[in-house]
Scaffold this motif. Sequence first.
Motif, PDB file in Angstrom:
ATOM      1  N   SER A 195       1.019  -1.099   0.429  1.00  0.00           N
ATOM      2  CA  SER A 195       0.325  -0.421   0.032  1.00  0.00           C
ATOM      3  C   SER A 195       0.855   0.732   0.155  1.00  0.00           C
ATOM      4  O   SER A 195       2.036   1.007   0.478  1.00  0.00           O
ATOM      5  CB  SER A 195      -0.663  -0.355   1.130  1.00  0.00           C
ATOM      6  N   LEU A 196       0.451   2.460  -0.330  1.00  0.00           N
ATOM      7  CA  LEU A 196       0.507   3.373  -0.299  1.00  0.00           C
ATOM      8  C   LEU A 196       0.876   3.662   0.678  1.00  0.00           C
ATOM      9  O   LEU A 196       2.385   4.438   1.868  1.00  0.00           O
ATOM     10  CB  LEU A 196       0.034   4.676  -1.341  1.00  0.00           C
ATOM     11  N   ARG A 197       0.381   3.203   2.011  1.00  0.00           N
ATOM     12  CA  ARG A 197       1.483   3.717   3.132  1.00  0.00           C
ATOM     13  C   ARG A 197       2.358   2.922   3.455  1.00  0.00           C
ATOM     14  O   ARG A 197       3.081   3.274   4.612  1.00  0.00           O
ATOM     15  CB  ARG A 197      -0.483   3.813   4.014  1.00  0.00           C
ATOM     16  N   GLU A 198       2.435   1.624   3.396  1.00  0.00           N
ATOM     17  CA  GLU A 198       3.653   0.833   3.942  1.00  0.00           C
ATOM     18  C   GLU A 198       4.525   1.366   2.738  1.00  0.00           C
ATOM     19  O   GLU A 198       5.924   1.391   3.352  1.00  0.00           O
ATOM     20  CB  GLU A 198       3.484  -0.382   3.606  1.00  0.00           C
TER      21      GLU A 198
ATOM     22  N   ARG B 206       5.322   4.474   2.040  1.00  0.00           N
ATOM     23  CA  ARG B 206       6.095   5.304   2.709  1.00  0.00           C
ATOM     24  C   ARG B 206       6.704   5.049   4.061  1.00  0.00           C
ATOM     25  O   ARG B 206       7.743   6.230   4.603  1.00  0.00           O
ATOM     26  CB  ARG B 206       4.848   6.553   3.423  1.00  0.00           C
ATOM     27  N   ALA B 207       6.063   4.153   4.351  1.00  0.00           N
ATOM     28  CA  ALA B 207       6.725   3.843   6.023  1.00  0.00           C
ATOM     29  C   ALA B 207       7.774   2.839   5.380  1.00  0.00           C
ATOM     30  O   ALA B 207       9.476   3.116   6.250  1.00  0.00           O
ATOM     31  CB  ALA B 207       6.278   2.744   6.782  1.00  0.00           C
TER      32      ALA B 207
ATOM     33  N   GLU C 261       3.271  10.956  -6.864  1.00  0.00           N
ATOM     34  CA  GLU C 261       4.204  11.026  -5.429  1.00  0.00           C
ATOM     35  C   GLU C 261       4.921  11.483  -6.060  1.00  0.00           C
ATOM     36  O   GLU C 261       5.026  12.634  -4.429  1.00  0.00           O
ATOM     37  CB  GLU C 261       3.781   9.655  -5.643  1.00  0.00           C
TER      38      GLU C 261
END
Length: 477
Positions: free
Chosen positions: A201-204, A206-207, A249
């Motif tokens: 995911s985008l959240r993953e 970014r982390a 992004e």
Amino acid sequence: MSLAEKAGQVLLPSFPGLDHEAHARTIERLHLAGAIIMPDNVPGTPGGQVDTAALHAVTRRLHQAARADGRGWPGMVGVDQEGGLVARLRAPLTEWPAPMSYGAAGSRPLATDAGRALSAELTGLGFNVDFAPSADVTMGPADPTIGARSFSGNADTAATVGIAFSKGMLGAGVLPAAKHFPGHGSVSTDSHRALPVQPASLRELRAKDLKPFQAAVDAGLPMVMTGHIAVPALEPGVPASVSKASYRELRRMGFKGVAVTDALNMGAIAQQYPRDAAAPLALAAGADLLLMPASAETAHAAIVNAVRNGSLPEARLDEAATRVAAMQLWRGRSHPPRGAAPGNGSALSRKVSQQAITVLAGPCRGPLVPASVRVGGGTAQDRARFTAAARRAGVALGAGPLVTLIGYRGAPAAGDVAVALDAPWPLEKSAARTKVALYGRSQEAFDALLAVLAGKATAPGKLPVAVGRHAPGSGCR
């Protein structure tokens, strides 16, 4: 600039063989940004080394061609010189260990010094762009492409070491390119052959995977390379290098510099977009510089035609060409070239390996081997370098415990001492009592290895990745 000039300004192609003059004329005719030098373009000596005088003459001619149309900024002459496995220019230039060495050494000043020294030798030969470093965070043995090209399996370490190395490059007047956005170290397909899919995911992202790129943006680095990796969270089925969502992004992260594609002749792109159809698509998506199209002629014509038929807005081409020109002006004014002679970095290369070498199993003090050993595995050159280093360290060859050298993606080893010359993962299942990660196969790396084996030096390096039960950070205390 005319449409034809702008179309050329965003292309940085390769060319076949040693006919440098033919490519110089192509640069002049198509108004190309310059060229990237690949191994088959490098003139050699009868002894198999780089003919540095001839190579410098080549780069001078390419620079001259890039300014033949009167443009007010220098052209680009680039190369892929990461160290380790990816190094297009060999001896007499300094041979550097794999980038993972810097993660194992854990020293930002050392990474900065190495980035500067590596780049100074390039500057001395007329290069002003190096498509390095790899900002990818490797996921481990399932990563078939990046491996020891990654500084670390930890995103924060990869970010800090990558920025340090890049700032060293800029200090010598060479433009770095953080690659391969949004991260090639967490996919199990090699984009040279087919299209990898990043399911995170985008959240993953970014982390983890995007962290080194965010650090590059925050540090003001001038160039980011987009990889041929499909990210369903951004745009399903579309490689990031031609994906509008991926470039959005990247710009959302605050990036104001040049977005360069990975080579457009790679399998992941060529299979899906034959005959350089990807060139105008990448520009329309948000790329500024197109690296290594299959044909400069075809890509140039495709860009011109796309502007004329309206599928590529000319304002987008203007923006891309302006960014490329502005970056070159900025480099020339803010980071003047500081060259060094070929081989000038040899002592520093050895220091990198000395600081990186990691003992996973075996004693941390004193000799790891007796006064005589046998050596196996690796290549003939690896064994010859081991032998030369052993002689200098006072270790005889021919009898005693077996030291097995494990090369790139090599199998686990038996014997008494196993030495991983690239990524350390084969050590996990190696049966040897003593296990050493060297992260390099230069003569300087072997000298560092033999100093440790003979008990004349300690091994201060710490694992930058997990190796089986050995967690990151493992090593001698």
